[in-house]
Write a protein that holds these residues in place. Structure first.
Motif, short mmCIF file in Angstrom:
data_model
loop_
_atom_site.label_atom_id
_atom_site.label_comp_id
_atom_site.label_asym_id
_atom_site.label_seq_id
_atom_site.Cartn_x
_atom_site.Cartn_y
_atom_site.Cartn_z
N LEU A 192 -3.96 -0.78 5.63
CA LEU A 192 -4.69 -1.46 4.57
C LEU A 192 -6.07 -1.92 5.04
CD1 LEU A 192 -4.70 -2.63 1.70
CD2 LEU A 192 -3.63 -4.70 2.63
N GLN B 286 -9.03 0.08 3.98
CA GLN B 286 -9.24 0.30 2.55
C GLN B 286 -10.31 -0.68 2.01
OE1 GLN B 286 -7.64 3.01 1.65
NE2 GLN B 286 -6.61 2.94 3.65
N LEU C 189 -8.96 -4.06 -2.67
CA LEU C 189 -7.57 -3.69 -2.45
C LEU C 189 -6.95 -4.53 -1.34
CD1 LEU C 189 -5.72 -1.47 -3.75
CD2 LEU C 189 -6.01 -0.20 -1.63
N SER D 298 -6.13 -8.00 -2.75
CA SER D 298 -5.00 -7.98 -3.69
C SER D 298 -3.68 -7.77 -2.98
CB SER D 298 -5.22 -6.89 -4.73
OG SER D 298 -4.12 -6.80 -5.60
N LYS E 133 1.76 7.17 -6.50
CA LYS E 133 0.51 7.87 -6.82
C LYS E 133 -0.49 6.95 -7.52
CE LYS E 133 2.52 11.65 -5.35
NZ LYS E 133 2.24 12.16 -3.99
N GLU E 134 -0.39 5.65 -7.26
CA GLU E 134 -1.35 4.69 -7.81
C GLU E 134 -2.63 4.67 -7.00
OE1 GLU E 134 2.06 1.43 -9.21
OE2 GLU E 134 0.80 1.05 -7.47
N TYR E 135 -2.52 5.08 -5.73
CA TYR E 135 -3.67 5.04 -4.83
C TYR E 135 -3.53 6.19 -3.84
CZ TYR E 135 -7.26 3.13 -1.77
OH TYR E 135 -8.39 2.96 -1.03
N PRO E 136 -4.62 6.93 -3.61
CA PRO E 136 -4.51 8.12 -2.73
C PRO E 136 -4.42 7.73 -1.26
CG PRO E 136 -6.79 7.81 -3.46
CD PRO E 136 -5.97 6.78 -4.19
N LEU E 137 -3.39 8.26 -0.60
CA LEU E 137 -3.23 8.10 0.84
C LEU E 137 -2.88 9.45 1.44
CD1 LEU E 137 -1.06 4.85 1.19
CD2 LEU E 137 -3.49 5.08 1.73
N LEU F 243 0.84 -1.20 0.00
CA LEU F 243 0.00 0.00 0.00
C LEU F 243 0.87 1.25 0.00
CD1 LEU F 243 -2.87 1.18 0.17
CD2 LEU F 243 -2.65 1.09 2.67
N ALA G 94 2.14 1.85 -3.44
CA ALA G 94 1.08 2.44 -4.27
C ALA G 94 0.92 3.93 -3.97
CB ALA G 94 -0.23 1.70 -4.03
N GLY G 95 1.06 4.29 -2.68
CA GLY G 95 0.98 5.70 -2.32
C GLY G 95 2.13 6.51 -2.87
#
Length: 322
Positions: free
Chosen positions: A243, A246, A250, A253, A170-174, A163, A166-167
């Motif tokens: 996580l 979320q 997600l 995965s 910039k694949e997922y906003p955190l 996670l 990904a943050g």
């Protein structure tokens, strides 16, 4: 300008003796095994822009490069003894070296693991550690020892490291707080040495592996080596605290195939459940039963109700495109 030998002497040679009969400063180190014990040996290489970001915090990097090697010993149930360090550096930056050595030795001292030699050179940042551990003959937690009917267990939590990646990408906003918390799992993993040793010493587990490239891929190595299959309850996988907040897709995965967790995946007889929980408690590590080992080959992914899941998951591949 630091010379190679000044660099080693100032940042990596330590005065107090350890297990080595001869440590840093000669052509070879001399390591004396404990009587009647086997040596467990593993190497891991970390390459800038492949395993860590350029400009990564030096202290955290020192921690992580040793942690991933200690995790290999944990997966075999071995007690850490010593390690070597091969280090390629673009430049001999004193601040970077001081931070790196501090992170490295802080973790080494926690586990009584002595730096006994290695090499340094100039080049793109590349860190390679070879680690040595010991354990009693016949006690190693091998990948080829899983038995149909075994429980499947996971230590700690999964997915926060993936996670964080990904943050960062910039694949997922955190938000900043969530990224900081998840990033701690990515940059400073906790090798489960005490748990691995407890499982091996008391022969509680059959097979084990550390989760570095993602659970489904690493579990697959156990299944292939042991010639068995498994049923994995994806919804039972213990998600990391960030996580866990979320969405379900997600969580599934990143827990099942996130990578960089450095937790233990192990199999054990149903009859050892209480003993495993007690060993985990004594070692300060949570454990979770997440499935079973089956005689039929293949990995079957199910939800909490036992229904089959069709998830497209892949383990990390070091030679795939970044």
């Amino acid at each position: 300008m630091l010379s190679e030998f000044d660099l080693i002497k100032q940042y990596f040679k330590r005065p107090r003796p350890g297990r080595a009969a001869l440590g840093i400063g000669d052509d070879c180190a001399l390591l004396v095994p404990s009587p009647g014990m086997q040596m467990a040996i593993s190497s891991d290489m970390l390459v800038e822009d492949r395993h860590f970001f350029a400009g990564a915090d030096a202290r955290m990097l020192g921690h992580k490069c040793l942690a991933v090697n200690l995790s290999d010993l944990a997966a075999m149930g071995a007690r850490p003894v010593a390690f070597t360090l091969a280090l390629a550096l673009p430049a001999a930056n004193r601040d970077w070296l001081a931070g790196f050595a501090a992170g490295l030795f802080a973790l080494a001292d926690q586990h009584g693991c002595e730096l006994i030699g290695g090499d340094t050179t100039k080049g793109p940042l590349n860190i390679c550690i070879t680690i040595f551990g010991e354990l009693a003959p016949g006690h190693a937690l091998r990948r080829d020892a899983a038995i149909a009917g075994d429980d499947l267990w996971i230590s700690g939590t999964l997915g926060d490291a993936r996670l964080a990646l990904a943050g960062y990408r910039k694949e997922y906003p955190l938000d900043a707080a969530a990224l900081l918390a998840a990033g701690a799992r990515m940059h400073t993993p906790s090798p489960r040495v005490a748990l691995g040793m407890a499982l091996a010493d008391a022969r509680l587990a059959h097979a084990a592996i550390d989760i570095s490239d993602g659970l489904v891929g690493d579990l697959g190595h156990i299944l292939a080596a042991s010639r068995v299959g498994a049923t994995l309850d994806v919804d039972a996988l213990p998600a990391g605290p960030v996580l866990a907040a979320q969405p379900q897709a997600l969580r599934r995965s990143f827990c099942a195939a996130g990578g960089d967790d450095y937790e233990l995946c192990f199999t054990a007889p149903r009859s050892r459940r209480d003993a495993i929980v007690a060993a985990a408690h004594a070692s300060g590590t949570a454990v979770t039963r997440v499935g079973t080992i089956d005689a039929a080959p293949g990995l079957r992914l199910v939800d909490g109700a036992g229904h089959a899941l069709d998830l497209q998951l892949a383990a990390f591949d070091h030679f795939a495109s970044a």
